[in-house]
Design a protein around this motif. Structure first.
Motif, mmCIF file in Angstrom:
data_model
loop_
_atom_site.group_PDB
_atom_site.id
_atom_site.type_symbol
_atom_site.label_atom_id
_atom_site.label_comp_id
_atom_site.label_asym_id
_atom_site.label_seq_id
_atom_site.Cartn_x
_atom_site.Cartn_y
_atom_site.Cartn_z
ATOM 1 N N THR A 70 19.781 48.977 73.009
ATOM 2 C CA THR A 70 20.803 48.000 72.630
ATOM 3 C C THR A 70 21.452 47.362 73.858
ATOM 4 O O THR A 70 22.184 46.380 73.730
ATOM 5 C CB THR A 70 21.887 48.642 71.755
ATOM 6 O OG1 THR A 70 22.646 49.580 72.531
ATOM 7 C CG2 THR A 70 21.281 49.355 70.559
ATOM 8 N N ASP A 128 21.560 46.403 65.853
ATOM 9 C CA ASP A 128 21.458 46.414 67.321
ATOM 10 C C ASP A 128 20.232 47.194 67.786
ATOM 11 O O ASP A 128 19.534 46.780 68.712
ATOM 12 C CB ASP A 128 22.711 47.041 67.943
ATOM 13 C CG ASP A 128 23.879 46.069 68.035
ATOM 14 O OD1 ASP A 128 23.661 44.863 67.796
ATOM 15 O OD2 ASP A 128 24.994 46.518 68.336
ATOM 16 N N THR A 129 19.981 48.333 67.158
ATOM 17 C CA THR A 129 18.871 49.176 67.592
ATOM 18 C C THR A 129 17.534 48.678 67.073
ATOM 19 O O THR A 129 16.600 48.422 67.840
ATOM 20 C CB THR A 129 19.092 50.624 67.129
ATOM 21 O OG1 THR A 129 20.315 51.118 67.672
ATOM 22 C CG2 THR A 129 17.949 51.521 67.580
ATOM 23 N N GLY A 136 17.152 45.483 69.746
ATOM 24 C CA GLY A 136 16.445 46.235 70.777
ATOM 25 C C GLY A 136 15.029 45.716 70.959
ATOM 26 O O GLY A 136 14.547 45.560 72.089
#
Length: 286
Positions: free
Chosen positions: A60, A107-108, A112
């Motif tokens: 992230t 986010d991940t 990412g």
């Protein structure tokens, strides 16, 4: 056997990511691996002297991702296969999830993968070749109650990856979405997070989907990883990924895992039936 490649694999400390790294190394390739926990790949660095580079990275963190990709390219001189594997499952009804829980999932699982892809693309373009493998899921085709945030992250992963595939095809770069079924990893244990504030209104849904009226606490979730799984070994997925990157004309979508084909077929049939309720819609002929 193909010429040795350099892989950049996120979330390589355990589960599928580690299986991908082990399989690549076993056939003579080089691996740049990102992990969250120091020391988890010490055995591989010792066994494959000089062929492994490990970076402690939170995907992230866009700056950290770019730094790790740059360092891996400097170390090995090229990057051939990018595997965006880092991710986890957030469980919770949409109404139950907090802003922080939803943002962390996106986010991940989504951002990412975007940050890693962005960081790697200049190197892949310059060398005129490369393969980005997005570790997706059958949950990117259908949906399951209580997995809405996870489904959203993976549907979005496939949305941006489809566009990316068109953007970079002219540079000799392939993009594949690997739609995986169930594998015997800790995804359902320590790699799964549960809504912190469950609501009583969804007890029946939790019982139907998870077999329990509430969510397990963090300790119970981690303990679930120790329960013997009936899913396939991660080695099966690793072998499929190796075959995928060896294919000179790889598909944009690859279904991997026992039962995964049936899951995708069922999800598409449901969607077809929903569209068919519109009398102006005609499903394309094969």
């Amino acid at each position: 056997m193909p010429e040795a490649r350099t892989w950049f694999i996120t979330g390589a400390g355990r589960g599928l990511g580690r299986a991908f790294a082990e399989s690549a190394l076993a056939r003579g390739d080089r691996v740049a691996a990102t992990v969250r926990t120091p020391g988890v790949l010490d055995d591989l660095t010792a066994s494959y002297d000089g062929a492994v580079a490990v970076y402690e990275v939170d995907v992230t963190d866009r700056g950290a991702v770019h730094a790790a990709v740059s360092a891996a390219h400097d170390r090995f001189g090229r990057l051939d296969v990018i595997v965006n594997n880092a991710g986890y499952g957030q469980v919770g009804a949409i109404e139950e999830l907090t802003e922080a829980e939803v943002r962390a999932q996106i986010d991940t699982n989504l951002l990412g993968a975007i940050w890693v892809s962005q960081a790697a693309l200049p190197y892949l373009r310059e060398q005129g070749a490369g393969h980005i493998v997005q570790i997706s899921t059958v949950g990117a085709v259908g949906t399951v109650p209580l997995f809405g945030a996870y489904n959203a992250s993976k549907w979005a992963l496939e949305g941006f990856s489809g566009a990316l595939a068109d953007e970079v095809a002219g540079f000799g770069i392939h993009v594949t979405m690997a739609e995986l079924g169930g594998f015997a990893t800790d995804w359902a244990g320590s790699s799964m997070r549960f809504a912190a504030a469950p609501q009583p209104a969804y007890e029946g849904m939790r019982e139907a989907v998870l077999g329990m009226p509430g969510y397990p606490d963090a300790a119970a979730g981690a303990a679930a990883a120790e329960v013997e799984s009936t899913d396939e070994s991660p080695d099966v997925a690793a072998a499929a990924i190796l075959a995928l990157v060896d294919d000179p004309q790889p598909p944009r979508r690859a279904i991997i895992g026992a039962g995964a084909h049936d899951m995708v077929s069922t999800a598409l049939a449901w969607r077809r039936d929903e569209y068919a309720r519109d009398p102006a819609f005609s499903w394309p002929e094969a």
